[in-house]
Design a protein around this motif. Sequence first.
Motif, PDB file in Angstrom:
ATOM      1  N   ALA A 468      29.639 -43.223  -0.586  1.00  0.00           N
ATOM      2  CA  ALA A 468      30.874 -43.850  -0.101  1.00  0.00           C
ATOM      3  C   ALA A 468      30.645 -44.545   1.239  1.00  0.00           C
ATOM      4  N   ILE A 469      29.839 -43.944   2.101  1.00  0.00           N
ATOM      5  CA  ILE A 469      29.530 -44.568   3.395  1.00  0.00           C
ATOM      6  C   ILE A 469      28.806 -45.892   3.180  1.00  0.00           C
ATOM      7  N   VAL A 470      27.848 -45.911   2.266  1.00  0.00           N
ATOM      8  CA  VAL A 470      27.119 -47.142   1.965  1.00  0.00           C
ATOM      9  C   VAL A 470      28.056 -48.169   1.328  1.00  0.00           C
ATOM     10  N   GLU A 471      28.829 -47.734   0.355  1.00  0.00           N
ATOM     11  CA  GLU A 471      29.719 -48.634  -0.374  1.00  0.00           C
ATOM     12  C   GLU A 471      30.729 -49.311   0.553  1.00  0.00           C
ATOM     13  N   GLU A 472      31.215 -48.567   1.553  1.00  0.00           N
ATOM     14  CA  GLU A 472      32.224 -49.104   2.458  1.00  0.00           C
ATOM     15  C   GLU A 472      31.618 -49.669   3.747  1.00  0.00           C
ATOM     16  N   GLY A 473      30.286 -49.715   3.818  1.00  0.00           N
ATOM     17  CA  GLY A 473      29.633 -50.327   4.961  1.00  0.00           C
ATOM     18  C   GLY A 473      29.844 -49.588   6.274  1.00  0.00           C
ATOM     19  N   ALA A 498      28.155 -41.901  -7.282  1.00  0.00           N
ATOM     20  CA  ALA A 498      29.536 -42.265  -6.944  1.00  0.00           C
ATOM     21  C   ALA A 498      30.413 -41.012  -6.869  1.00  0.00           C
ATOM     22  N   PRO A 499      31.340 -40.944  -5.918  1.00  0.00           N
ATOM     23  CA  PRO A 499      32.206 -39.766  -5.802  1.00  0.00           C
ATOM     24  C   PRO A 499      32.945 -39.434  -7.092  1.00  0.00           C
ATOM     25  N   ALA A 511      38.714 -38.596  -4.085  1.00  0.00           N
ATOM     26  CA  ALA A 511      39.493 -39.067  -2.932  1.00  0.00           C
ATOM     27  C   ALA A 511      39.136 -38.283  -1.676  1.00  0.00           C
ATOM     28  N   THR A 512      38.967 -36.981  -1.822  1.00  0.00           N
ATOM     29  CA  THR A 512      38.592 -36.159  -0.667  1.00  0.00           C
ATOM     30  C   THR A 512      37.195 -36.501  -0.188  1.00  0.00           C
ATOM     31  N   LEU A 513      36.260 -36.694  -1.122  1.00  0.00           N
ATOM     32  CA  LEU A 513      34.900 -37.066  -0.738  1.00  0.00           C
ATOM     33  C   LEU A 513      34.897 -38.382   0.032  1.00  0.00           C
TER      34      LEU A 513
END
Length: 925
Positions: A468-473, A498-499, A511-513
């Motif tokens: 998620a950190i990578v996906e959202e930059g 993927a979460p 969503a929590t992840l």
Amino acid sequence: MSGDTVRFTLDGREVEARPGETIWQVAAREGTTIPHLCWRPAPGYRADGNCRACMVEVEGERVLAASCLRQPADGMVVKTQSDRAVKARAMVMELLVADQPPQEVAHDTEASFWRWADAQGIATSRFPRAWDEESAPAPDTSHPAMAVNLDACIQCNLCVRACREVQVNDVIGMAYRGPDALIVFDFGDPMGQSTCVACGECVAVCPTGALMPASIVDMATQTGGRVADAEVASVCPYCGVGCQISYKLRDGKIAWVEGRDGPANENRLCVKGRFGFDYVSSPERLSVPLIRKEGAPRGLNVDPANPWTHFRPASWEEALDAAADGLAALRDAHGGRAVAGFGSAKCSNEEAYLFQKLIRTGFGHNNVDHCTRLCHASSVAALMEGIGSGAVTATFNECLKSDVIVVIGANPTENHPVAATYFKQSVKNGAKLIVMDPRGMGLKRFATHMLQFRPGTDVAMLNAIMHAIVEEGLYDTQYLQAHTDGFEALKAHLADYAPEKMAEVCGIDAATLREVARLYGTAERAMIFWGMGVSQHTHGTDNARCLISLALMCGQSGRPGTGLHPLRGQNNVQGASDAGLIPMVLPDYAKVSLAEAREKFGALWGAEIDPQPGLTVVEIIDAIARGDIRGMYVMGENPAMSDPDAAHAREALAGLTHLVVQDIFLTETAMMADVVLPATAWPEKDGTVTNTNRQVQMGRKAVAAPGGAKPDWWITVEIARRLGLDWDYTHPREVFAEMARGMASLDNITWERLERDGAVTYPSLSPEDPGQAVVFSDRFPTVDGRARLVPATGVSPAESPDAEYPMVLTTGRQLEHWHTGAMTRRAGVLDALEPAPTASLHPFALRRMGIAAGDMVRVTTRRGAITLQARADEALQHDMVFIPFAYVEAAANILTNPQLDPDGKIPEFKYAAARVEKAEAEAAE
């Protein structure tokens, strides 16, 4: 002085106040004494100003000012000894004396309250008492560690602040109003029945004796006195926090313990550090060397209080000769590899260093290990691989500067209670706390997010967060480019995590992840702490790799309030590891496979060093079982209790040709020895230790050892001489000096400096530098100065629940007990608080199986079974059972899985398939 400095007049002379200083603080610095009761001038305590014992006169003001609260202003004129101020303070004291038991029967005859009263000439009061003998609160003796006598309470609220604001336990409060106001525990419970965790902070700060250590109170009269013949500054012998303590001595024995203002604890202690000291005077202490009687069978059927059924006493000369001759005979007949060694993280740095040096130079190999193999070996493996160092990158105190704190696979409120106080304080200051663990825990109520994931799915969850950190930059491109390698490969690897996909695996919704990923990824300063819940898996190294990558991809290292911190378990596991008590590295983690490292220490030791990495703890036990190892020298370790699949370990130990054990008690391992050498406990010797913060600290001898017990370093030197080594050490300071010659981590740290300063954090950049709390701000200690991000796939636990074994067993420590229980179960207060083994299960699981809390249950795995009492615990998931490993009568490690992490070689203590069933009546008896 700076422009913020305030100049004012104090008792007729001009003085300067530093920024933030109060009148009381300036007066104290200037040598002026002002009484005080409701404030403790110590870290973590704010002034309250409610007792009015410190009132001073400020010229031009109508009312007197509380000097503990009032800050001076430019030009202010303060009189501490004016007639008005002196009389007001005396009146306050007289009013308070009215509500005290008479001084001759005071609960604490040396209380600071009575010292201040005496200093002001107040012995009695003209005012009526608030209560008579019938209406006064009755003594509360419900707690084994603390005596409560609220008839002496002056409602200064120090205990409330100690509990709520310093230790952040929120047990003590003030109930009712006006003349009925009263200190209460929880909802007016007796202290022993409340949620009090017995940290004793309230006892330490009480100025009247309303709260006292039970060890110095006469239970019949409820009187005592905090007067000591002597006091000795040292370090707590328990967990890796490394709290500095003061032993208070009477008649040559420890009467009680107080915390000191050390860098890791700032006066705070936990129940073990404050009340777990009397193990040193246990009647079961070893005091003479023992030699096994001819024909006496090996086994655990020896009474530690009566070893004479299996052993006979011996002189030191005879015992040392027997110990060394047996080891030398095996070496000479079968080669050095026929003998291996287990050292201890409970001993000093100097003793750990000497022990590993003895095995390497006396037997010519690296088959020497200690309990780091059973706690953080996988963490060290991942840290060495990723950042080039196995130590923490920042002290835990740095969390007070953090915006976000992650605690995963650790239960600090039970295992590192003093460190936990800083986490809780940081949350109160506004930090966000993310707790990740299959079990709930005390930190849960302080957490912004509690991720109670499925056991064994750490890698899936952490990879999903990084995805998620990578996906959202949200990663830190500049930091990654400047300081790391491997990010592109990591990005590609994370694409499959993927979460939404991992939610089904780890049990945490997508969503929590993603929310946690955003919270961590956008933090300005974040720290990650972890414990054995991360490391004690077959995928423990992969777990730690994920945490390292998570921190580095977000640039959360090398700055205040950031970093990676595996919380070390035992008092000197960091120092023992630094000193080389590990089979694949020499001191300072120099790999034995590197010729340069071998040449360096070979020259220092005058010996050739084997280039082949040695066997680890579990591998050594397996080699004994195969007959490859025939002799063992064990210093302070108890593998018969601490090793996984303990029945296998015990069988192997019992089959040794020659076993030498030196310890302070006849442990389960010592029961199987041929020679037992009585060692000194921590309060009985001098030496240094290194805590989880990289702080090297000085421990000092406080009391005499029982009988003929000797320090571990002395015993090791005597064994070495008998093995043909030319050792001439006469004091630990000589050993430390040799260590400093070979270990760059000890640069600028000397024995003399530690004696003077008490503690120095490594690395220390100069003889005056107290040490660097945060490291690797510019470069990492790798060949090219860059960190390496390593993708982690994780492996499934070595065994999974099935129809026969449907539950997941996990093990760990309790607040009151530590390691294998050899010390804590011989400490009166600690054993009274937790006297018997329990198996904790969720109430739903108990109902499903028709078991009530308190029933005896039988817990079985593929390796064995134990019977113990069931305990209800809503913190556990429905298919989990938790068992502490300190109880020999129900040894959890009979059940645990010896399968190893391939990199860290650590056993899978935290996951085993298990079956729980109600014990048959005869089995429970």
